[in-house]
Scaffold this motif. Sequence first.
Motif, mmCIF file in Angstrom:
data_model
loop_
_atom_site.group_PDB
_atom_site.id
_atom_site.type_symbol
_atom_site.label_atom_id
_atom_site.label_comp_id
_atom_site.label_asym_id
_atom_site.label_seq_id
_atom_site.Cartn_x
_atom_site.Cartn_y
_atom_site.Cartn_z
ATOM 1 N N VAL A 218 0.340 -1.058 0.235
ATOM 2 C CA VAL A 218 -0.410 -0.162 -0.193
ATOM 3 C C VAL A 218 0.772 1.440 -0.064
ATOM 4 N N ARG A 219 0.611 2.239 -0.792
ATOM 5 C CA ARG A 219 0.713 3.559 -0.396
ATOM 6 C C ARG A 219 -0.306 4.303 -0.468
ATOM 7 N N PHE A 220 0.107 5.694 0.385
ATOM 8 C CA PHE A 220 -1.099 7.106 1.414
ATOM 9 C C PHE A 220 -1.720 6.473 1.138
ATOM 10 N N ALA A 221 -2.781 5.626 1.098
ATOM 11 C CA ALA A 221 -4.217 5.007 1.447
ATOM 12 C C ALA A 221 -4.874 5.567 2.684
ATOM 13 N N GLY A 238 3.773 -9.910 4.133
ATOM 14 C CA GLY A 238 2.414 -10.608 4.037
ATOM 15 C C GLY A 238 1.710 -8.677 3.279
ATOM 16 N N VAL A 239 1.188 -7.972 4.156
ATOM 17 C CA VAL A 239 0.588 -6.565 4.126
ATOM 18 C C VAL A 239 1.804 -5.573 4.076
ATOM 19 N N ALA A 240 2.368 -5.072 3.390
ATOM 20 C CA ALA A 240 3.022 -3.512 3.788
ATOM 21 C C ALA A 240 2.723 -2.757 3.822
ATOM 22 N N SER A 241 3.133 -1.340 4.394
ATOM 23 C CA SER A 241 2.285 -0.087 3.995
ATOM 24 C C SER A 241 3.343 0.930 4.483
ATOM 25 N N THR A 242 3.184 2.057 2.969
ATOM 26 C CA THR A 242 4.429 2.920 3.009
ATOM 27 C C THR A 242 3.401 4.122 2.775
ATOM 28 N N MET A 243 4.575 4.899 2.020
ATOM 29 C CA MET A 243 4.790 6.353 2.129
ATOM 30 C C MET A 243 3.487 6.663 3.304
ATOM 31 N N ASN A 244 3.530 6.481 4.294
ATOM 32 C CA ASN A 244 2.229 7.497 4.818
ATOM 33 C C ASN A 244 0.992 7.170 4.800
ATOM 34 N N ALA A 245 0.824 5.251 4.121
ATOM 35 C CA ALA A 245 -0.514 5.127 4.198
ATOM 36 C C ALA A 245 -0.636 4.876 5.797
ATOM 37 N N GLY A 246 -2.150 4.417 6.042
ATOM 38 C CA GLY A 246 -2.729 3.023 7.033
ATOM 39 C C GLY A 246 -3.196 2.589 6.892
ATOM 40 N N VAL A 247 -2.974 1.176 7.036
ATOM 41 C CA VAL A 247 -3.669 -0.092 7.089
ATOM 42 C C VAL A 247 -4.239 -0.448 8.701
ATOM 43 N N PHE A 248 -5.045 -1.096 8.817
ATOM 44 C CA PHE A 248 -5.706 -1.664 9.485
ATOM 45 C C PHE A 248 -5.631 -2.953 9.472
ATOM 46 N N VAL A 249 -5.064 -4.018 10.082
ATOM 47 C CA VAL A 249 -5.134 -5.326 9.598
ATOM 48 C C VAL A 249 -5.670 -5.926 10.687
ATOM 49 N N ASN A 259 6.978 -12.800 7.948
ATOM 50 C CA ASN A 259 6.557 -11.282 7.669
ATOM 51 C C ASN A 259 5.401 -11.358 7.665
ATOM 52 N N PRO A 260 4.647 -11.585 8.845
ATOM 53 C CA PRO A 260 3.096 -10.861 8.294
ATOM 54 C C PRO A 260 2.877 -9.316 8.112
ATOM 55 N N THR A 261 3.433 -8.702 8.440
ATOM 56 C CA THR A 261 3.286 -6.711 8.379
ATOM 57 C C THR A 261 4.741 -6.301 8.090
ATOM 58 N N VAL A 262 5.026 -5.618 7.218
ATOM 59 C CA VAL A 262 6.111 -4.487 7.330
ATOM 60 C C VAL A 262 5.742 -3.527 6.937
ATOM 61 N N THR A 263 6.893 -2.599 7.562
ATOM 62 C CA THR A 263 6.054 -0.884 7.098
ATOM 63 C C THR A 263 7.277 -0.396 6.705
ATOM 64 N N GLN A 264 8.094 -1.175 5.735
ATOM 65 C CA GLN A 264 8.384 0.040 4.020
ATOM 66 C C GLN A 264 9.051 -1.833 3.200
ATOM 67 N N THR A 265 8.946 -1.309 1.833
ATOM 68 C CA THR A 265 10.053 -2.421 0.931
ATOM 69 C C THR A 265 10.091 -0.824 0.139
ATOM 70 N N GLY A 266 10.627 -2.278 -0.452
ATOM 71 C CA GLY A 266 11.487 -0.950 -1.471
ATOM 72 C C GLY A 266 12.148 0.337 -1.308
ATOM 73 N N ASP A 267 11.972 1.342 -2.350
ATOM 74 C CA ASP A 267 12.863 2.732 -2.169
ATOM 75 C C ASP A 267 11.451 3.361 -1.396
ATOM 76 N N SER A 268 10.305 2.853 -1.060
ATOM 77 C CA SER A 268 9.733 3.855 -0.244
ATOM 78 C C SER A 268 10.064 4.574 0.862
ATOM 79 N N VAL A 269 8.979 5.772 1.585
ATOM 80 C CA VAL A 269 8.824 5.693 3.075
ATOM 81 C C VAL A 269 8.591 5.035 3.796
ATOM 82 N N PRO A 270 8.467 4.532 5.123
ATOM 83 C CA PRO A 270 7.394 3.726 6.005
ATOM 84 C C PRO A 270 6.646 4.533 5.792
#
Length: 322
Positions: A218-221, A238-249, A259-270
């Motif tokens: 996810v990005r932004f959402a 599993g689930v990745a939240s990046t670019m200041n998105a907000g994700v409720f798992v 790794n069920p959830t991560v808060t950063q992947t690739g070059d995106s900010v957390p």
Amino acid sequence: MSMQAPRIRRRTTLISAAVVMIAGTLTVGQVEASAAESSPVGYASLNGGTPGGSSSTVVTVTSASALKSALSSSTSQTVRVSGLISISGMYNVASNKTVIGVGSGSGITGGGLNLSGVRNVILRNLVFRNAGDDSINVQTNTTNVWIDHNDLASGYDGLIDIKRGSDFITVSWNRLHNHDKSMLLGHSDDNGSQDIGKLRVTYVHNWFEGTGQRHPRVRFANPVHVLNNYYSNIGSYGVASTMNAGVFVERNYFENVKNPTVTQTGDSVPGNLKVLNNYKVNSGTEQVRNGASVAAIPYSYTPEANDRVKATVTAGAGTGKI
């Protein structure tokens, strides 16, 4: 919760045992089995809802040319796909369409479906195989889409990608397998001007079976709701939240997921991510980051108990269950 949406009536598939009504929740023995909703729960139930194409105007297609014509027609209609139809490239889907597979083996191979700048589309009970690009691509401010009870595998890029300001979407009861990059939500780190305030998606009762990553990424959402999904033998995360998105798992079942959830992947900010009562078997610890907070979910819902998700999803996800 704010912005309470009306509860959705559900058609229930009986698995076994007696049916008991408890506090308005239909329970079947030890397994809740709302595997065949007649209309979407979550975000696709908001913003006027997602009724799909006309049920009184129905066309059945068995060839690529007939499929392409029916999907692009300006007529509000239901398109019944009979057989596994071989196509090349991406076929555009117009507004006000219900596209539904006949039986458990009907759908598309070799190509995918593109929803761009449209509204009110339902894709159900379809097989997607061997797409040359995305299997399902939702983009360019498309709104009110329900992607439900499909079986997706072996594509080239994403199985279900949602991007470019699309909004009010529910992805439910799909089975994804034999693939790496499953579901992208927000395609680029530099697309915030179009995506911030949009890309609101509910992912519920999906089965991710041996897939690699992006379930979703996810990005932004904000907020994105990842509820009661079953993750089995996931390769990367599993689930990745990046670019200041907000994700409720919430109340998902993770089995053999390092790794069920991560808060950063690739070059995106957390991004921001919160978890609640996920069930884990031979799985790692979730990464969380509340940051500027994950917004409240804006619709009413009744979550399923986390330890029952595996049985419910494996019984109900995929084609042939509606």
